[in-house]
Design a protein around this motif. Sequence first.
Motif, mmCIF file in Angstrom:
data_model
loop_
_atom_site.group_PDB
_atom_site.id
_atom_site.type_symbol
_atom_site.label_atom_id
_atom_site.label_comp_id
_atom_site.label_asym_id
_atom_site.label_seq_id
_atom_site.Cartn_x
_atom_site.Cartn_y
_atom_site.Cartn_z
ATOM 1 N N ALA A 98 0.837 -1.198 0.000
ATOM 2 C CA ALA A 98 0.000 0.000 0.000
ATOM 3 C C ALA A 98 0.874 1.251 0.000
ATOM 4 N N ALA A 99 1.867 1.276 0.869
ATOM 5 C CA ALA A 99 2.768 2.429 0.927
ATOM 6 C C ALA A 99 3.494 2.633 -0.397
ATOM 7 N N ASP A 100 3.915 1.542 -1.012
ATOM 8 C CA ASP A 100 4.615 1.641 -2.300
ATOM 9 C C ASP A 100 3.730 2.271 -3.373
ATOM 10 N N ALA A 101 2.415 2.060 -3.263
ATOM 11 C CA ALA A 101 1.479 2.610 -4.251
ATOM 12 C C ALA A 101 0.976 3.997 -3.865
ATOM 13 N N GLY A 102 1.472 4.530 -2.756
ATOM 14 C CA GLY A 102 1.020 5.845 -2.311
ATOM 15 C C GLY A 102 -0.304 5.811 -1.571
ATOM 16 N N ILE A 103 -0.647 4.632 -1.028
ATOM 17 C CA ILE A 103 -1.915 4.460 -0.308
ATOM 18 C C ILE A 103 -1.661 4.502 1.196
ATOM 19 N N THR A 104 -2.480 5.259 1.920
ATOM 20 C CA THR A 104 -2.444 5.273 3.377
ATOM 21 C C THR A 104 -3.448 4.254 3.894
ATOM 22 N N PRO A 105 -2.986 3.188 4.556
ATOM 23 C CA PRO A 105 -3.917 2.170 5.053
ATOM 24 C C PRO A 105 -4.480 2.520 6.431
ATOM 25 N N TRP A 106 -5.753 2.204 6.600
ATOM 26 C CA TRP A 106 -6.431 2.280 7.890
ATOM 27 C C TRP A 106 -6.839 0.862 8.265
ATOM 28 N N LEU A 107 -6.599 0.463 9.503
ATOM 29 C CA LEU A 107 -6.889 -0.913 9.899
ATOM 30 C C LEU A 107 -8.137 -1.016 10.762
ATOM 31 N N CYS A 108 -8.938 -2.038 10.451
ATOM 32 C CA CYS A 108 -10.090 -2.434 11.249
ATOM 33 C C CYS A 108 -9.761 -3.778 11.892
ATOM 34 N N LEU A 109 -10.126 -3.948 13.149
ATOM 35 C CA LEU A 109 -9.775 -5.158 13.891
ATOM 36 C C LEU A 109 -10.921 -6.166 13.986
ATOM 37 N N HIS A 110 -12.131 -5.705 13.755
ATOM 38 C CA HIS A 110 -13.284 -6.620 13.799
ATOM 39 C C HIS A 110 -14.339 -6.150 12.817
ATOM 40 N N HIS A 111 -14.599 -6.975 11.801
ATOM 41 C CA HIS A 111 -15.632 -6.666 10.810
ATOM 42 C C HIS A 111 -16.561 -7.880 10.709
ATOM 43 N N PHE A 112 -17.399 -8.022 11.721
ATOM 44 C CA PHE A 112 -18.477 -9.016 11.803
ATOM 45 C C PHE A 112 -18.031 -10.448 12.118
ATOM 46 N N THR A 113 -16.881 -10.922 11.636
ATOM 47 C CA THR A 113 -16.521 -12.324 11.855
ATOM 48 C C THR A 113 -15.517 -12.460 13.000
ATOM 49 N N LEU A 114 -15.550 -13.634 13.660
ATOM 50 C CA LEU A 114 -14.735 -13.861 14.851
ATOM 51 C C LEU A 114 -14.052 -15.220 14.783
ATOM 52 N N PRO A 115 -12.943 -15.374 15.508
ATOM 53 C CA PRO A 115 -12.403 -16.735 15.686
ATOM 54 C C PRO A 115 -13.446 -17.618 16.368
ATOM 55 N N ARG A 116 -13.553 -18.866 15.941
ATOM 56 C CA ARG A 116 -14.554 -19.753 16.554
ATOM 57 C C ARG A 116 -14.332 -19.924 18.044
ATOM 58 N N TRP A 117 -13.067 -20.003 18.448
ATOM 59 C CA TRP A 117 -12.807 -20.226 19.872
ATOM 60 C C TRP A 117 -13.341 -19.064 20.717
ATOM 61 N N PHE A 118 -13.251 -17.839 20.178
ATOM 62 C CA PHE A 118 -13.737 -16.669 20.906
ATOM 63 C C PHE A 118 -15.268 -16.666 20.924
ATOM 64 N N ALA A 119 -15.862 -16.934 19.756
ATOM 65 C CA ALA A 119 -17.320 -16.956 19.670
ATOM 66 C C ALA A 119 -17.912 -18.023 20.588
ATOM 67 N N ARG A 120 -17.282 -19.206 20.621
ATOM 68 C CA ARG A 120 -17.821 -20.305 21.425
ATOM 69 C C ARG A 120 -17.688 -20.065 22.927
ATOM 70 N N SER A 121 -16.797 -19.189 23.314
ATOM 71 C CA SER A 121 -16.650 -18.883 24.736
ATOM 72 C C SER A 121 -17.518 -17.697 25.157
#
Length: 400
Positions: A98-121
């Motif tokens: 992204a940086a090489d292409a001149g793009i500034t990335p923004w990060l999201c940590l949770h977008h609807f889906t979860l690890p199964r182990w977390f969901a099951r607990s």
Amino acid sequence: MPRMRWPEGFMWGTGASATQAEGAAPASDWWEWEQQGRAPVSGDGNGFARSFATDFGLYSGLGLRHHRMSVDWARLEPEEGRRDRSQVARYREILLAAADAGITPWLCLHHFTLPRWFARSGGFANEENRRGHWMRHVDFVADAFSDLVGGWQPVNEPNYYPRIAFGGGPFPPAVDDADTFGRVAEGIHLATAEAALRLRSTGRPVSSIYGLSVPVALDDSAETTVRVRNHLADNWTSWIGLVRDGVLRIRDRPPIDVPHLANVFDMIGFSYYRTTGVRRGEPVPHPSGAPLSAMGYAVSSAGLRLVLSKLREELEDTPLLVAEYGVGVHDDDLRARYLREGLAIVRTAIAEGADIRGFFHWTGVDNYEWMRGYDVPFGLITRDRTVRPSAAVLAAEALG
């Protein structure tokens, strides 16, 4: 009269999510949902995992030089306490591209889906999960990627997630229970604000992504009054009280005082897709007579004006970010018109004094649209990487 210039530093970008762009992670609850036949198979999404450098180059060429992507928790921590360092390296490779292409990335940590182990607990209904596993994940992501990101949008639509997963919606675990809904709503709103507080310590800006629409009552029935009141409570009152006043209010549950979480966002970002009309207590496309999107929404930008007006009324002088704006239609001329109308509304709001920092289109490349699979084209670019003519509408503004 010359056209108004956009504010200096105005951010033009795109948004995407890991599952929708890369396909479901094998350790996620969504992958299991697909295996159970509860959702269409996502495969490799839109191929972003192999085409990211090409995609970033296309975005940059259109002047869309900010991109919000999610890092998939189920790929980074497929089993409780076991981090997959190869996935960390892969995501860092993407961020470097992204940086090489001149793009500034923004990060999201949770977008609807979860690890199964977390969901099951218990997922976000479990307070120990939120305080422990979730915050350790936030710390891990901050340490692993903060040197390569331009900003954070930590949780996608925390006001929407409880309804689609625990309020009768079709997302896993598809539970319809008022008490669980309330506990999940409390948990994910607190998790979002606590993540924002932690991520601000990296020195990078933090924006929310609330899914917003303003309901329009189309009659004065008791059913409509209740539906509108509940919509405002779930989608507005809850999080506004949290980020403005440090008080979280979820329906009829006791308020939670968390003064340290007031004003944790540098910007209030939001997604806008439709105006919610309510007739005899039921949601209907609004305005009537507008063309319908592939998902049955009325294609109308008018509700964006209502959202911006309410945000300015509730959060005076707070910087705003249009974090998602787009439409799922096969008619690209309609997409172009919708874009022009939405941009005009944003331009007018800025001229009237709104502090709007950017406009992110959902999405860059057509992706997997959850329960609809690949039937709903939201992209400026097709999955075979053909740039649609509607992209020129944004490029003309972004490139000046």
